[in-house]
Design a protein around this motif. Structure first.
Motif, PDB file in Angstrom:
ATOM      1  N   GLN A 248       0.749  -1.145  -0.012  1.00 42.28           N
ATOM      2  CA  GLN A 248       0.199  -0.197   0.018  1.00 42.28           C
ATOM      3  C   GLN A 248       0.895   1.382   0.173  1.00 42.28           C
ATOM      4  O   GLN A 248       1.830   1.273   1.045  1.00 42.28           O
ATOM      5  CB  GLN A 248      -0.780   0.036   1.249  1.00 42.28           C
ATOM      6  N   ALA A 249       0.520   2.243  -0.940  1.00 40.39           N
ATOM      7  CA  ALA A 249       1.507   3.327  -1.163  1.00 40.39           C
ATOM      8  C   ALA A 249       0.756   4.287  -0.216  1.00 40.39           C
ATOM      9  O   ALA A 249      -0.228   4.673  -0.231  1.00 40.39           O
ATOM     10  CB  ALA A 249       1.552   3.794  -2.588  1.00 40.39           C
ATOM     11  N   VAL A 250       1.615   5.162   0.662  1.00 40.84           N
ATOM     12  CA  VAL A 250       0.823   6.026   1.317  1.00 40.84           C
ATOM     13  C   VAL A 250       1.820   7.516   1.235  1.00 40.84           C
ATOM     14  O   VAL A 250       2.948   7.335   0.884  1.00 40.84           O
ATOM     15  CB  VAL A 250       0.794   6.133   2.807  1.00 40.84           C
ATOM     16  N   GLU A 251       1.034   8.689   1.103  1.00 39.52           N
ATOM     17  CA  GLU A 251       1.729  10.065   0.976  1.00 39.52           C
ATOM     18  C   GLU A 251       2.068  10.554   2.547  1.00 39.52           C
ATOM     19  O   GLU A 251       1.182  10.795   3.261  1.00 39.52           O
ATOM     20  CB  GLU A 251       1.008  10.769   0.342  1.00 39.52           C
ATOM     21  N   VAL A 252       3.306  10.895   2.887  1.00 39.68           N
ATOM     22  CA  VAL A 252       3.523  11.492   4.233  1.00 39.68           C
ATOM     23  C   VAL A 252       4.195  12.669   3.913  1.00 39.68           C
ATOM     24  O   VAL A 252       4.820  12.956   3.019  1.00 39.68           O
ATOM     25  CB  VAL A 252       4.431  10.463   4.966  1.00 39.68           C
ATOM     26  N   THR A 253       4.066  13.781   4.982  1.00 40.46           N
ATOM     27  CA  THR A 253       4.607  15.085   4.815  1.00 40.46           C
ATOM     28  C   THR A 253       4.951  15.639   6.102  1.00 40.46           C
ATOM     29  O   THR A 253       4.159  14.997   7.219  1.00 40.46           O
ATOM     30  CB  THR A 253       3.699  16.134   4.131  1.00 40.46           C
ATOM     31  N   ASP A 254       6.039  16.359   6.257  1.00 38.66           N
ATOM     32  CA  ASP A 254       6.513  17.027   7.397  1.00 38.66           C
ATOM     33  C   ASP A 254       5.918  18.521   7.391  1.00 38.66           C
ATOM     34  O   ASP A 254       6.256  19.383   8.516  1.00 38.66           O
ATOM     35  CB  ASP A 254       7.858  16.888   7.777  1.00 38.66           C
ATOM     36  N   GLY A 255       5.081  18.812   6.446  1.00 40.20           N
ATOM     37  CA  GLY A 255       4.686  19.988   6.412  1.00 40.20           C
ATOM     38  C   GLY A 255       5.183  20.811   5.584  1.00 40.20           C
ATOM     39  O   GLY A 255       4.796  22.058   4.849  1.00 40.20           O
ATOM     40  N   PHE A 256       6.580  20.271   5.060  1.00 42.56           N
ATOM     41  CA  PHE A 256       7.565  21.278   4.104  1.00 42.56           C
ATOM     42  C   PHE A 256       7.549  20.285   2.937  1.00 42.56           C
ATOM     43  O   PHE A 256       7.597  20.716   1.682  1.00 42.56           O
ATOM     44  CB  PHE A 256       8.712  21.483   4.626  1.00 42.56           C
ATOM     45  N   GLU A 257       7.855  19.054   3.175  1.00 48.46           N
ATOM     46  CA  GLU A 257       8.377  17.832   2.049  1.00 48.46           C
ATOM     47  C   GLU A 257       7.110  16.888   2.324  1.00 48.46           C
ATOM     48  O   GLU A 257       6.853  16.485   3.167  1.00 48.46           O
ATOM     49  CB  GLU A 257       9.755  17.695   2.163  1.00 48.46           C
ATOM     50  N   GLN A 258       7.120  16.424   0.797  1.00 53.05           N
ATOM     51  CA  GLN A 258       6.202  14.983   0.633  1.00 53.05           C
ATOM     52  C   GLN A 258       7.097  14.211   0.185  1.00 53.05           C
ATOM     53  O   GLN A 258       7.904  14.236  -0.505  1.00 53.05           O
ATOM     54  CB  GLN A 258       4.942  15.535  -0.228  1.00 53.05           C
ATOM     55  N   GLN A 259       6.565  12.976   0.757  1.00 49.93           N
ATOM     56  CA  GLN A 259       7.354  11.542   0.280  1.00 49.93           C
ATOM     57  C   GLN A 259       6.477  10.372   0.320  1.00 49.93           C
ATOM     58  O   GLN A 259       5.336  10.472   0.905  1.00 49.93           O
ATOM     59  CB  GLN A 259       8.447  11.075   1.490  1.00 49.93           C
ATOM     60  N   THR A 260       6.639   9.593  -0.640  1.00 50.47           N
ATOM     61  CA  THR A 260       5.742   8.144  -0.683  1.00 50.47           C
ATOM     62  C   THR A 260       6.231   7.155   0.005  1.00 50.47           C
ATOM     63  O   THR A 260       7.599   6.906  -0.170  1.00 50.47           O
ATOM     64  CB  THR A 260       5.599   7.970  -2.129  1.00 50.47           C
ATOM     65  N   LEU A 261       5.641   6.586   0.747  1.00 49.05           N
ATOM     66  CA  LEU A 261       6.223   4.993   1.428  1.00 49.05           C
ATOM     67  C   LEU A 261       5.329   3.887   0.989  1.00 49.05           C
ATOM     68  O   LEU A 261       4.228   3.981   0.854  1.00 49.05           O
ATOM     69  CB  LEU A 261       6.024   5.495   2.997  1.00 49.05           C
ATOM     70  N   MET A 262       6.179   2.829   0.748  1.00 46.61           N
ATOM     71  CA  MET A 262       5.471   1.772   0.404  1.00 46.61           C
ATOM     72  C   MET A 262       5.311   0.486   1.437  1.00 46.61           C
ATOM     73  O   MET A 262       6.326   0.114   1.791  1.00 46.61           O
ATOM     74  CB  MET A 262       6.214   0.952  -0.831  1.00 46.61           C
ATOM     75  N   LEU A 263       3.929   0.740   2.262  1.00 50.36           N
ATOM     76  CA  LEU A 263       3.822  -0.185   3.285  1.00 50.36           C
ATOM     77  C   LEU A 263       3.671  -1.372   2.808  1.00 50.36           C
ATOM     78  O   LEU A 263       3.117  -1.913   1.439  1.00 50.36           O
ATOM     79  CB  LEU A 263       2.366   0.279   3.939  1.00 50.36           C
ATOM     80  N   GLY A 264       4.140  -2.354   3.680  1.00 49.66           N
ATOM     81  CA  GLY A 264       4.204  -4.060   3.401  1.00 49.66           C
ATOM     82  C   GLY A 264       5.392  -4.373   2.521  1.00 49.66           C
ATOM     83  O   GLY A 264       5.776  -5.533   2.553  1.00 49.66           O
ATOM     84  N   GLU A 265       6.476  -3.345   2.058  1.00 51.72           N
ATOM     85  CA  GLU A 265       7.538  -3.880   1.592  1.00 51.72           C
ATOM     86  C   GLU A 265       8.583  -4.101   2.876  1.00 51.72           C
ATOM     87  O   GLU A 265       9.008  -3.224   3.508  1.00 51.72           O
ATOM     88  CB  GLU A 265       8.182  -2.604   0.728  1.00 51.72           C
ATOM     89  N   LYS A 266       9.085  -5.215   2.832  1.00 50.62           N
ATOM     90  CA  LYS A 266       9.908  -5.517   3.956  1.00 50.62           C
ATOM     91  C   LYS A 266      11.200  -4.783   4.151  1.00 50.62           C
ATOM     92  O   LYS A 266      11.663  -4.309   5.131  1.00 50.62           O
ATOM     93  CB  LYS A 266      10.413  -7.034   3.756  1.00 50.62           C
ATOM     94  N   THR A 267      11.963  -4.410   2.827  1.00 54.08           N
ATOM     95  CA  THR A 267      13.162  -3.701   2.942  1.00 54.08           C
ATOM     96  C   THR A 267      12.778  -2.289   3.375  1.00 54.08           C
ATOM     97  O   THR A 267      13.448  -1.692   4.200  1.00 54.08           O
ATOM     98  CB  THR A 267      13.727  -3.632   1.517  1.00 54.08           C
ATOM     99  N   VAL A 268      11.867  -1.500   2.773  1.00 55.69           N
ATOM    100  CA  VAL A 268      11.418  -0.253   3.231  1.00 55.69           C
ATOM    101  C   VAL A 268      11.147  -0.304   4.645  1.00 55.69           C
ATOM    102  O   VAL A 268      11.766   0.809   5.539  1.00 55.69           O
ATOM    103  CB  VAL A 268      10.129   0.236   2.356  1.00 55.69           C
ATOM    104  N   SER A 269      10.525  -1.379   5.252  1.00 58.83           N
ATOM    105  CA  SER A 269      10.098  -1.302   6.813  1.00 58.83           C
ATOM    106  C   SER A 269      11.373  -1.377   7.553  1.00 58.83           C
ATOM    107  O   SER A 269      11.384  -0.700   8.663  1.00 58.83           O
ATOM    108  CB  SER A 269       9.117  -2.457   7.056  1.00 58.83           C
ATOM    109  N   GLN A 270      12.402  -2.222   7.435  1.00 59.04           N
ATOM    110  CA  GLN A 270      13.721  -2.564   7.784  1.00 59.04           C
ATOM    111  C   GLN A 270      14.528  -1.097   7.865  1.00 59.04           C
ATOM    112  O   GLN A 270      15.036  -0.758   8.989  1.00 59.04           O
ATOM    113  CB  GLN A 270      14.517  -3.445   7.268  1.00 59.04           C
ATOM    114  N   GLN A 271      14.412  -0.443   6.754  1.00 59.68           N
ATOM    115  CA  GLN A 271      15.187   0.667   6.621  1.00 59.68           C
ATOM    116  C   GLN A 271      14.589   1.878   7.530  1.00 59.68           C
ATOM    117  O   GLN A 271      15.272   2.577   8.208  1.00 59.68           O
ATOM    118  CB  GLN A 271      15.488   1.214   5.359  1.00 59.68           C
ATOM    119  N   TYR A 272      13.336   2.014   7.500  1.00 59.94           N
ATOM    120  CA  TYR A 272      12.713   2.852   8.390  1.00 59.94           C
ATOM    121  C   TYR A 272      12.841   2.642   9.924  1.00 59.94           C
ATOM    122  O   TYR A 272      13.260   3.594  10.811  1.00 59.94           O
ATOM    123  CB  TYR A 272      11.271   2.851   8.041  1.00 59.94           C
ATOM    124  N   ARG A 273      12.719   1.257  10.391  1.00 61.91           N
ATOM    125  CA  ARG A 273      12.908   0.955  11.669  1.00 61.91           C
ATOM    126  C   ARG A 273      14.356   1.294  12.161  1.00 61.91           C
ATOM    127  O   ARG A 273      14.731   1.953  13.383  1.00 61.91           O
ATOM    128  CB  ARG A 273      12.583  -0.392  11.824  1.00 61.91           C
TER     129      ARG A 273
END
Length: 315
Positions: A248-273
């Motif tokens: 599942q692709a989700v859009e996240v922002t800190d109020g200044f920059e916007q980024q897309t995160l791919m939920l369910g992707e193991k590599t992305v989750s590990q890097q994030y953690r």
């Protein structure tokens, strides 16, 4: 506490806004906190805490053999008569210990994914500390800030001081762009350093996302003469991405920059953690260098539940 919805309804809370009913709720929860001093109290003012230094004060400590230079008015005649040797009374000097609270309500604290905004949880904790201090007879003061404004409170006693502080929390928590400026966490630490008296107990409530070198220097200076307790307030999303079925692709922002995160992707989750583990480890190291005691609070669980579990050794 299983039914979180009932808990929110009891406080008239939605997890985002802050009102006085939420903060008054903690007036009857003061037993959850132990504000007993851990460091030698250095205040020059008399108060209700016993210092480690012995001298002439209000609280009797012990009787010992008379030594040259002792005040003859302090001779304990009963012990002297009973033992046949001159004894002197020693008293433990009473000291005052004001309590200061630094509450960070800046934009990065207005975030939460499960129960409360971190800023709301910080206000709940600040309220509990304030009521606990009032219950013990301590003077309460502090500083509440966001990016646009800050409110300073000199240490005062009585319920009126607590209520003034609580209303300051509510006022600063509400978004208001009428106040110009860019007040930073380091600015708040600098102002706090001017407020704090030697021998105080200082609580810093924040996510410490903006704990820079300037803030570190101010907190280190405060910890030289006062006890500093840092409550790190976080949200589960800041530690680990939520688990989902599939991708599942989700859009996240800190109020200044916007980024897309791919939920369910193991590599992305590990890097994030791993990235966030490194960030929180760095924050902890910096606070340790400031000689602060570090405690964790989650915005995803009612505060009282966390404190009860900590007392039982569950968390």
């Amino acid at each position: 506490m299983q039914d979180v919805t009932k808990w929110l309804n009891r406080l008239s809370a939605d997890g985002v806004a802050l009102n006085i009913k939420q903060l008054l709720y903690y007036q009857k929860k003061t037993s959850l906190l132990n504000l007993a001093p851990r460091k030698t109290i250095q205040s020059k003012l008399a108060g209700s805490y016993l210092a480690k230094t012995k001298g002439r004060g209000m609280e009797f400590d012990e009787a010992r053999h008379y030594q040259p230079g002792d005040d003859i008015r302090a001779i304990d005649w009963r012990v002297t008569a009973r033992s046949g040797k001159t004894h002197t009374k020693l008293y433990r000097e009473e000291k005052e210990r004001p309590i200061f609270i630094l509450a960070d309500l800046s934009p990065n604290m207005h975030f939460g994914t499960q129960l409360l905004y971190k800023s709301v949880q910080a206000a709940h904790l600040a309220s509990l500390i304030a009521w606990s201090a009032k219950n013990r007879g301590d003077r309460i003061g502090g500083l509440v800030f966001n990016q646009h404004q800050h409110r300073e409170f000199k240490p005062l006693t009585r319920q009126k001081a607590v209520l003034g502080f609580l209303h300051g929390l509510i006022e600063v928590h509400q978004p208001n762009d009428l106040y110009p400026g860019n007040f930073q966490f380091s600015d708040a630490c600098a102002r706090l350093r001017r407020l704090v008296h030697p021998g105080s107990l200082v609580f810093v409530l924040s996510d410490f996302q903006h704990l820079n070198e300037a803030a570190k220097q101010h907190l280190s200076r405060i910890s030289r003469h006062s006890e500093v307790i840092a409550y790190s307030i976080t949200d589960p999303f800041e530690h680990e991405l939520p688990k989902v079925s599939g991708f599942q692709a989700v859009e996240v922002t800190d109020g200044f920059e916007q980024q897309t995160l791919m939920l369910g992707e193991k590599t992305v989750s590990q890097q994030y953690r791993h990235s966030h583990q490194h960030q929180f480890a760095q924050i902890s190291r910096t606070l340790q260098q400031c000689k602060a005691q570090i405690l964790q609070v989650s915005a995803a669980t009612p505060l009282e539940q966390q404190l009860v579990e900590q007392r039982r050794g569950i968390a």
